[in-house]
Design a protein around this motif. Structure first.
Motif, PDB file in Angstrom:
ATOM      1  N   GLU A 155      17.032  22.215  -1.971  1.00 37.51           N
ATOM      2  CA  GLU A 155      16.382  21.869  -0.703  1.00 37.51           C
ATOM      3  C   GLU A 155      15.122  21.034  -0.924  1.00 37.51           C
ATOM      4  N   HIS A 156      14.470  21.199  -2.085  1.00 43.36           N
ATOM      5  CA  HIS A 156      13.218  20.501  -2.356  1.00 43.36           C
ATOM      6  C   HIS A 156      13.398  19.384  -3.390  1.00 43.36           C
ATOM      7  N   ARG A 157      14.622  18.914  -3.540  1.00 40.92           N
ATOM      8  CA  ARG A 157      14.895  17.899  -4.573  1.00 40.92           C
ATOM      9  C   ARG A 157      14.059  16.639  -4.380  1.00 40.92           C
ATOM     10  N   ALA A 158      13.919  16.198  -3.158  1.00 43.52           N
ATOM     11  CA  ALA A 158      13.164  14.961  -2.918  1.00 43.52           C
ATOM     12  C   ALA A 158      11.704  15.113  -3.342  1.00 43.52           C
ATOM     13  N   ALA A 159      11.105  16.263  -3.046  1.00 45.28           N
ATOM     14  CA  ALA A 159       9.699  16.486  -3.404  1.00 45.28           C
ATOM     15  C   ALA A 159       9.518  16.649  -4.906  1.00 45.28           C
ATOM     16  N   ILE A 160      10.512  17.281  -5.564  1.00 49.23           N
ATOM     17  CA  ILE A 160      10.416  17.512  -7.012  1.00 49.23           C
ATOM     18  C   ILE A 160      10.775  16.243  -7.782  1.00 49.23           C
ATOM     19  N   GLY A 161      11.854  15.583  -7.363  1.00 46.35           N
ATOM     20  CA  GLY A 161      12.258  14.342  -8.004  1.00 46.35           C
ATOM     21  C   GLY A 161      12.896  14.504  -9.363  1.00 46.35           C
TER      22      GLY A 161
END
Length: 415
Positions: free
Chosen positions: A324-330
């Motif tokens: 769910e947080h892939r974009a923020a983690i990168g």
């Protein structure tokens, strides 16, 4: 009158024969002049059965309704024990967790905020044996909340602190704390005393004798603990602030083994401040506990790999949260491994002797056991290894640190 809390686990309550045995033990304490409060777990296997029913009802079930279901196991044993005590002529009654324990946090893994002890004080002062289901309390919205697996230990310690008990006795299917799991090392030795610090680390890295939260709470409250056998009348293990004498005590108290591990690696994440927080923060908010963390730069400029371990049952949830947080983690790729385990050495001697860690690593290297990750504290050193090598690692470390019990002459003759 001395006031004691007696906590009995699931194997102690597994069927009416064992419940009657527990009742006889409780009766002896009451007749000895103690004010007695008893905390009980569900019958062995019952909580697993109830959890499975929840999964069959709905794969993504409401955590509040889950708590209603799984809390019922302890309520059954509390009522049965109170009935059995009454049948033996003991003045006893059961209470429910929601009457006494205020809890907060995530349902299924709530934390105790306060204990309403007035009802218990009144009952104990009248000579009534109070029987309480562990593992549960009431949340701020007046819903039943459970405390996570092993939460009955925490219930017992919290209630003991709440009623200002003289001690809290934890009755289990073993007769104390051993230097390691006797099923892995038959020559493991029972420890007559363990410090709160050591027990906290042992519980945190795989020892199943006491739940880690219960030990931490007892340490903060200064509540004396004893671990005793529910089936035999023999000395157990005292959990103490300081050892009475450490002259003959080994620098290492024990070797802990934990198969309940999974490893997650995120590749090519940004090598900048806040990256680790972007991963660990959402996991923490989801109530997922993280253990070992390895953050290493890669040959790719500005990129790094992040590896961490967590309890195996939390892996699927953790993967979903990270996704769910892939974009923020990168990150580039998420890799997981459940074929890992953790082996640890624990002892107050570690803080003053750094050579102990070196001995641990040398011992494992001599048996070609590869270290996947390492973590350490003042009194603990842990290594993540392949699960298939765990028992070998425990045995060789137990011997290397001089923890093997000396065989009795009769044992040697038999050999």
């Amino acid at each position: 009158m001395p006031r004691i809390v007696m906590k009995f686990g699931g194997t102690s309550m597994a069927g009416m024969e064992r419940i009657r045995s527990v009742a006889e033990r409780v009766k002896r304490e009451a007749e000895a002049g103690h004010e007695v409060l008893v905390v009980v777990s569900a019958m062995a296997g019952e909580t697993d059965r109830l959890i499975q029913l929840c999964r069959e009802a709905a794969a993504l079930h409401d955590a509040r309704e889950y708590d209603v279901v799984v809390a019922s196991g302890e309520q059954v044993t509390a009522g049965l024990l109170a009935m059995t005590l009454q049948n033996l002529g003991v003045n006893a009654r059961s209470f429910m967790g929601w009457q006494l324990v205020q809890a907060s946090g995530a349902h299924g893994n709530a934390r105790i905020e306060a204990v309403e002890h007035r009802l218990l004080d009144e009952a104990l002062q009248r000579g009534t044996v109070a029987v309480i289901p562990g593992f549960q309390g009431v949340s701020g919205d007046n819903r039943i909340a459970t405390l996570g697996r092993g939460g009955s230990d925490t219930s017992a310690v919290a209630l003991a602190a709440g009623v200002k008990a003289d001690r809290c006795d934890i009755y289990t299917d073993i007769d104390g704390v051993y230097t390691t799991d006797p099923r892995i090392v038959p020559r493991a030795r029972k420890l007559h005393q363990v410090t709160f610090e050591e027990m906290l680390e042992l519980a945190g890295v795989g020892s199943k004798v006491l739940q880690v939260r219960s030990v931490g709470l007892a340490m903060r409250e200064g509540m004396p603990l004893r671990v005793l056998s529910a089936f035999e009348d023999r000395p157990g293990t005292e959990i103490v602030t300081t050892l009475r004498s450490d002259m003959e005590r080994n620098a290492i108290a024990g070797i802990a083994a934990d198969r309940n591990e999974a490893r997650v690696t995120l590749t090519r994440i940004a090598d900048r401040p806040g990256t680790v927080a972007a991963v660990i923060g959402p996991l923490s908010k989801a109530g997922i506990t993280i253990d070992m963390i390895v953050h290493a730069a890669t040959p790719n400029r500005g990129a790094s790999d992040l590896t961490f371990t967590l309890p195996r049952p939390s892996l699927a949830q953790a993967m979903a949260v990270i996704g769910e947080h892939r974009a923020a983690i990168g990150y580039s790729e998420m890799m997981t491994d459940q074929a890992v385990a953790k082996v640890s050495i624990v002892g107050v001697g570690i803080r003053s002797n750094p050579d102990l860690a070196a001995r641990m690593f040398d011992t494992l290297a001599d048996r070609n056991i590869n270290l996947l990750a390492v973590s350490a504290s003042e009194i603990k050193v842990s290594a993540l290894i392949a699960e298939e090598e765990l028992e070998l690692a425990v045995r060789v470390l137990h011997t290397a640190f001089g923890l093997d019990a000396v065989p009795e002459p009769a044992d040697e003759a038999a050999r």
